[in-house]
Each structure stands twice: as structure tokens, then as C-alpha cells.
Design a protein around this motif. Sequence first.
Motif, PDB file in Angstrom:
ATOM      1  N   GLY A   1     -11.816  21.552   2.147  1.00 55.25           N
ATOM      2  CA  GLY A   1     -10.633  20.934   2.732  1.00 55.25           C
ATOM      3  C   GLY A   1      -9.346  21.321   2.033  1.00 55.25           C
ATOM      4  N   LEU A   2      -9.447  22.259   1.076  1.00 53.15           N
ATOM      5  CA  LEU A   2      -8.294  22.658   0.275  1.00 53.15           C
ATOM      6  C   LEU A   2      -7.877  24.083   0.600  1.00 53.15           C
ATOM      7  CD1 LEU A   2      -9.653  21.315  -3.136  1.00 53.15           C
ATOM      8  CD2 LEU A   2      -8.061  20.156  -1.584  1.00 53.15           C
ATOM      9  N   PRO A   3      -6.655  24.464   0.250  1.00 54.01           N
ATOM     10  CA  PRO A   3      -6.243  25.855   0.451  1.00 54.01           C
ATOM     11  C   PRO A   3      -7.192  26.815  -0.272  1.00 54.01           C
ATOM     12  CG  PRO A   3      -4.352  24.484  -0.073  1.00 54.01           C
ATOM     13  CD  PRO A   3      -5.560  23.622  -0.273  1.00 54.01           C
ATOM     14  N   SER A   4      -7.436  27.946   0.335  1.00 53.13           N
ATOM     15  CA  SER A   4      -8.345  28.937  -0.240  1.00 53.13           C
ATOM     16  C   SER A   4      -7.894  29.314  -1.642  1.00 53.13           C
ATOM     17  CB  SER A   4      -8.384  30.186   0.652  1.00 53.13           C
ATOM     18  OG  SER A   4      -9.225  31.166   0.089  1.00 53.13           O
ATOM     19  N   GLY A   5      -8.862  29.385  -2.550  1.00 58.55           N
ATOM     20  CA  GLY A   5      -8.565  29.778  -3.918  1.00 58.55           C
ATOM     21  C   GLY A   5      -8.229  28.640  -4.852  1.00 58.55           C
ATOM     22  N   THR A   6      -8.182  27.411  -4.331  1.00 59.59           N
ATOM     23  CA  THR A   6      -7.884  26.264  -5.190  1.00 59.59           C
ATOM     24  C   THR A   6      -8.997  26.075  -6.214  1.00 59.59           C
ATOM     25  OG1 THR A   6      -6.687  25.145  -3.406  1.00 59.59           O
ATOM     26  CG2 THR A   6      -7.431  23.787  -5.235  1.00 59.59           C
TER      27      THR A   6
ATOM     28  N   LEU B   1      -6.427  15.499   3.618  1.00 59.37           N
ATOM     29  CA  LEU B   1      -5.407  14.459   3.650  1.00 59.37           C
ATOM     30  C   LEU B   1      -4.842  14.207   2.248  1.00 59.37           C
ATOM     31  CD1 LEU B   1      -5.676  11.087   5.556  1.00 59.37           C
ATOM     32  CD2 LEU B   1      -4.884  11.158   3.195  1.00 59.37           C
ATOM     33  N   VAL B   2      -5.721  14.099   1.269  1.00 59.66           N
ATOM     34  CA  VAL B   2      -5.278  13.831  -0.105  1.00 59.66           C
ATOM     35  C   VAL B   2      -4.426  14.973  -0.622  1.00 59.66           C
ATOM     36  CG1 VAL B   2      -6.064  13.563  -2.475  1.00 59.66           C
ATOM     37  CG2 VAL B   2      -7.169  12.263  -0.654  1.00 59.66           C
ATOM     38  N   TRP B   3      -4.841  16.195  -0.376  1.00 59.01           N
ATOM     39  CA  TRP B   3      -4.056  17.344  -0.835  1.00 59.01           C
ATOM     40  C   TRP B   3      -2.632  17.307  -0.250  1.00 59.01           C
ATOM     41  CZ3 TRP B   3      -4.589  21.465  -4.151  1.00 59.01           C
ATOM     42  CH2 TRP B   3      -3.685  22.515  -4.008  1.00 59.01           C
ATOM     43  N   ASN B   4      -2.537  16.946   1.027  1.00 53.92           N
ATOM     44  CA  ASN B   4      -1.249  16.959   1.706  1.00 53.92           C
ATOM     45  C   ASN B   4      -0.364  15.760   1.359  1.00 53.92           C
ATOM     46  OD1 ASN B   4      -1.785  19.366   3.067  1.00 53.92           O
ATOM     47  ND2 ASN B   4      -2.761  18.297   4.796  1.00 53.92           N
ATOM     48  N   ARG B   5      -1.007  14.627   0.994  1.00 55.00           N
ATOM     49  CA  ARG B   5      -0.229  13.407   0.803  1.00 55.00           C
ATOM     50  C   ARG B   5      -0.109  12.973  -0.660  1.00 55.00           C
ATOM     51  NH1 ARG B   5       0.117  10.326   5.581  1.00 55.00           N
ATOM     52  NH2 ARG B   5       1.512   9.015   4.349  1.00 55.00           N
ATOM     53  N   ALA B   6      -0.954  13.481  -1.536  1.00 53.39           N
ATOM     54  CA  ALA B   6      -1.042  12.933  -2.890  1.00 53.39           C
ATOM     55  C   ALA B   6       0.232  13.098  -3.690  1.00 53.39           C
ATOM     56  CB  ALA B   6      -2.208  13.559  -3.646  1.00 53.39           C
ATOM     57  N   THR B   7       0.984  14.147  -3.440  1.00 51.11           N
ATOM     58  CA  THR B   7       2.171  14.389  -4.276  1.00 51.11           C
ATOM     59  C   THR B   7       3.478  14.131  -3.527  1.00 51.11           C
ATOM     60  OG1 THR B   7       2.130  16.747  -3.661  1.00 51.11           O
ATOM     61  CG2 THR B   7       0.955  16.093  -5.663  1.00 51.11           C
ATOM     62  N   GLU B   8       3.425  13.406  -2.425  1.00 49.86           N
ATOM     63  CA  GLU B   8       4.645  13.096  -1.677  1.00 49.86           C
ATOM     64  C   GLU B   8       5.561  12.182  -2.473  1.00 49.86           C
ATOM     65  OE1 GLU B   8       3.419  11.387   2.004  1.00 49.86           O
ATOM     66  OE2 GLU B   8       3.006  13.310   2.930  1.00 49.86           O
TER      67      GLU B   8
ATOM     68  N   MET C   1       0.837  -1.199   0.000  1.00 47.14           N
ATOM     69  CA  MET C   1       0.000   0.000   0.000  1.00 47.14           C
ATOM     70  C   MET C   1       0.876   1.255   0.000  1.00 47.14           C
ATOM     71  SD  MET C   1      -2.880  -1.100   2.823  1.00 47.14           S
ATOM     72  CE  MET C   1      -3.878   0.363   2.613  1.00 47.14           C
ATOM     73  N   SER C   2       0.454   2.250  -0.768  1.00 46.38           N
ATOM     74  CA  SER C   2       1.166   3.521  -0.761  1.00 46.38           C
ATOM     75  C   SER C   2       0.897   4.249   0.541  1.00 46.38           C
ATOM     76  CB  SER C   2       0.705   4.385  -1.939  1.00 46.38           C
ATOM     77  OG  SER C   2      -0.648   4.760  -1.761  1.00 46.38           O
ATOM     78  N   GLY C   3       1.685   5.282   0.802  1.00 49.04           N
ATOM     79  CA  GLY C   3       1.457   6.073   2.005  1.00 49.04           C
ATOM     80  C   GLY C   3       0.085   6.710   2.010  1.00 49.04           C
ATOM     81  N   LEU C   4      -0.364   7.169   0.850  1.00 50.29           N
ATOM     82  CA  LEU C   4      -1.687   7.774   0.750  1.00 50.29           C
ATOM     83  C   LEU C   4      -2.767   6.742   1.032  1.00 50.29           C
ATOM     84  CD1 LEU C   4      -3.658  10.042   0.017  1.00 50.29           C
ATOM     85  CD2 LEU C   4      -3.403   9.367  -2.386  1.00 50.29           C
ATOM     86  N   GLU C   5      -2.630   5.558   0.464  1.00 49.33           N
ATOM     87  CA  GLU C   5      -3.644   4.536   0.679  1.00 49.33           C
ATOM     88  C   GLU C   5      -3.706   4.112   2.146  1.00 49.33           C
ATOM     89  OE1 GLU C   5      -5.106   0.250  -1.196  1.00 49.33           O
ATOM     90  OE2 GLU C   5      -3.281   1.236  -1.932  1.00 49.33           O
ATOM     91  N   GLN C   6      -2.555   3.991   2.776  1.00 50.93           N
ATOM     92  CA  GLN C   6      -2.531   3.639   4.199  1.00 50.93           C
ATOM     93  C   GLN C   6      -3.207   4.710   5.040  1.00 50.93           C
ATOM     94  OE1 GLN C   6       1.382   2.618   5.653  1.00 50.93           O
ATOM     95  NE2 GLN C   6       1.847   1.365   3.860  1.00 50.93           N
ATOM     96  N   ALA C   7      -2.908   5.984   4.746  1.00 49.26           N
ATOM     97  CA  ALA C   7      -3.494   7.078   5.515  1.00 49.26           C
ATOM     98  C   ALA C   7      -5.004   7.135   5.328  1.00 49.26           C
ATOM     99  CB  ALA C   7      -2.855   8.401   5.104  1.00 49.26           C
ATOM    100  N   LEU C   8      -5.466   6.924   4.103  1.00 47.82           N
ATOM    101  CA  LEU C   8      -6.905   6.919   3.842  1.00 47.82           C
ATOM    102  C   LEU C   8      -7.584   5.742   4.539  1.00 47.82           C
ATOM    103  CD1 LEU C   8      -7.042   7.897   0.061  1.00 47.82           C
ATOM    104  CD2 LEU C   8      -8.024   9.206   1.949  1.00 47.82           C
ATOM    105  N   ALA C   9      -6.943   4.584   4.489  1.00 42.99           N
ATOM    106  CA  ALA C   9      -7.522   3.409   5.139  1.00 42.99           C
ATOM    107  C   ALA C   9      -7.683   3.626   6.636  1.00 42.99           C
ATOM    108  CB  ALA C   9      -6.651   2.187   4.854  1.00 42.99           C
ATOM    109  N   LEU C  10      -6.706   4.260   7.260  1.00 42.82           N
ATOM    110  CA  LEU C  10      -6.801   4.551   8.692  1.00 42.82           C
ATOM    111  C   LEU C  10      -7.928   5.526   8.984  1.00 42.82           C
ATOM    112  CD1 LEU C  10      -3.019   4.853   9.670  1.00 42.82           C
ATOM    113  CD2 LEU C  10      -4.653   3.119  10.472  1.00 42.82           C
ATOM    114  N   LEU C  11      -8.061   6.539   8.146  1.00 38.93           N
ATOM    115  CA  LEU C  11      -9.120   7.525   8.356  1.00 38.93           C
ATOM    116  C   LEU C  11     -10.487   6.867   8.216  1.00 38.93           C
ATOM    117  CD1 LEU C  11      -9.116  11.146   6.910  1.00 38.93           C
ATOM    118  CD2 LEU C  11     -11.209   9.830   7.136  1.00 38.93           C
ATOM    119  N   LEU C  12     -10.656   6.055   7.179  1.00 38.18           N
ATOM    120  CA  LEU C  12     -11.945   5.397   6.964  1.00 38.18           C
ATOM    121  C   LEU C  12     -12.256   4.410   8.085  1.00 38.18           C
ATOM    122  CD1 LEU C  12     -11.738   6.767   4.203  1.00 38.18           C
ATOM    123  CD2 LEU C  12     -12.493   4.618   3.166  1.00 38.18           C
ATOM    124  N   ALA C  13     -11.228   3.748   8.611  1.00 32.73           N
ATOM    125  CA  ALA C  13     -11.434   2.757   9.669  1.00 32.73           C
ATOM    126  C   ALA C  13     -11.942   3.396  10.954  1.00 32.73           C
ATOM    127  CB  ALA C  13     -10.136   2.013   9.939  1.00 32.73           C
TER     128      ALA C  13
END
Length: 259
Positions: free
Chosen positions: A195-200, A252-259, A1-13
Amino acid sequence: MSGLEQALALLLAAHPQTIGVAFHDLQTGQRVELHAREQMHAASTMKLAVLLAAYRMAAPLEKPVRVENRFASIAPGGGTFSVDPKDDDDPWPYTQLGKEVPLGVLLEHMIVRSSNLATNLVMQTLRAAEVERVCRELGASDIRILRGVEDLKAHEQGLDNTTTAHDLALLLEAAPPPALAILERQQFNEGIPAGLPSGTRVAHKTGDITRHYHDAALVFRQGRKPYLLVVMTRGFESKEEAAATVRDISRLVWNRATE
């Protein structure tokens, strides 16, 4: 699992509710899907399918459509029904009763203010079977587009529009620039955009009905291709609680998607 997938799985759990997530980064090709094939009531996200069908079918946007508030139920013996203005977020179409309005104007109100009356008028022109056919052509094999909105007799018989996060992502990815421009103007932004930076820059469509809240978005980041994020929820007691969870996922996706 990617870092993003792991983080999402934890949030959903952390939530007992059903949450489906589909993510696709158009820059890197990364895909993450969690419960993304879970079938849920589409609510107003079905309007995304209608919008795409209008452009894919090259519907004449200047075609005049007579504004009436009486529609045939798809339920056997269901007769006719009307859309209740009190349950509609857009009062403008009701001021046009008895008049003719261009199809393109109705499409705009169907998305920007999520007008239920405009949706049903557009559906009379495009037809549900044709909208669903377009979805199948785009690879969305699970979405069911049976009718417009507020057909309570049909709902009582289980004849509802349903979809999955996976299919909504496919549809959004296929949206042409004119459709995206309309989706960018949507005025209900308490979900993914919040959930995104203002102006996105975000092109998206929300939908909610009792114990369901969804948001399907194309998120643009400067200097790179956008990413797709679809979140569908079922089981939250309030729209506010569900939207807060969607915001958490978006952040979470905004912060982790491009790591």
C-alpha cells in the motif's frame, strides 16, 4: 479525533470483520489506536517476539542447532508432532535435517521466509516462557507466547499464541537495528508494503492462519523518523481479501499521517 483517526474509523466501519489498528508516529509522537487491545490468534507475528527475545537475551547466534522435525506438544498427553513441509513457506530447513545450523541462520529463515520449522527449532533454544518474559519487560502485557507453531493438539485445547495490535507495536518499537535489518528482508509483502509507494523501506512481519491476517511494520519516510503501523484482522474469508484491506489502511496512513 484527529483527521487520521476519523478516516481510519470510517474505513474500519465499512467492514463487519474485526480489525485492530495501532499507529505511532515516531516523528511527532501521534498515536492512534482502534480496537488495538482486541486479542487475536498471533499466527506468525509471534515470530517477531521470538526475534526480539533472541537479541534481548543476547542469544549466541553462532550456536549450532541440530535440525530435527520432532517436537513435544504442550498439550497434556499430546505426545510429539512434526511440522508439515506442505504448510511451510520455506523448504530450505528441511534440506538440513540431521545437520547443525547456526541459530542466527534459523532466525533469518524464521523471519525472511517465515519458516515454521526454523521457528520451532529456535523456540527449543529460547523457550516460550523466556520469550514471553521479554515481552513483559518491554511493556507488552497481553501477548501470550505459549509454544511454537503447528502444535495441533495444543490448538485443539485452546493453547494458542495470541496478541494485540497494541503489543505488537510495542515490540516493533523496541527492535534493535540487527533485528530490523532481518525484518526488512521479509519476502511476503502483500500487506502494508504493497500500500506504499514503490521502494519504500519497510521492516515488518506478517502472519496468517484461517480467517486471520496481520501485518506489523515500521515504515521509513525520507527526511523524518519512521512510523509504526500494525493491522490485525479476523473474519475475512480469504487471505487475499484481508491483505487488500490492510493495503487500503496502509495507503490511507501514508497519505494522511503527516498532514
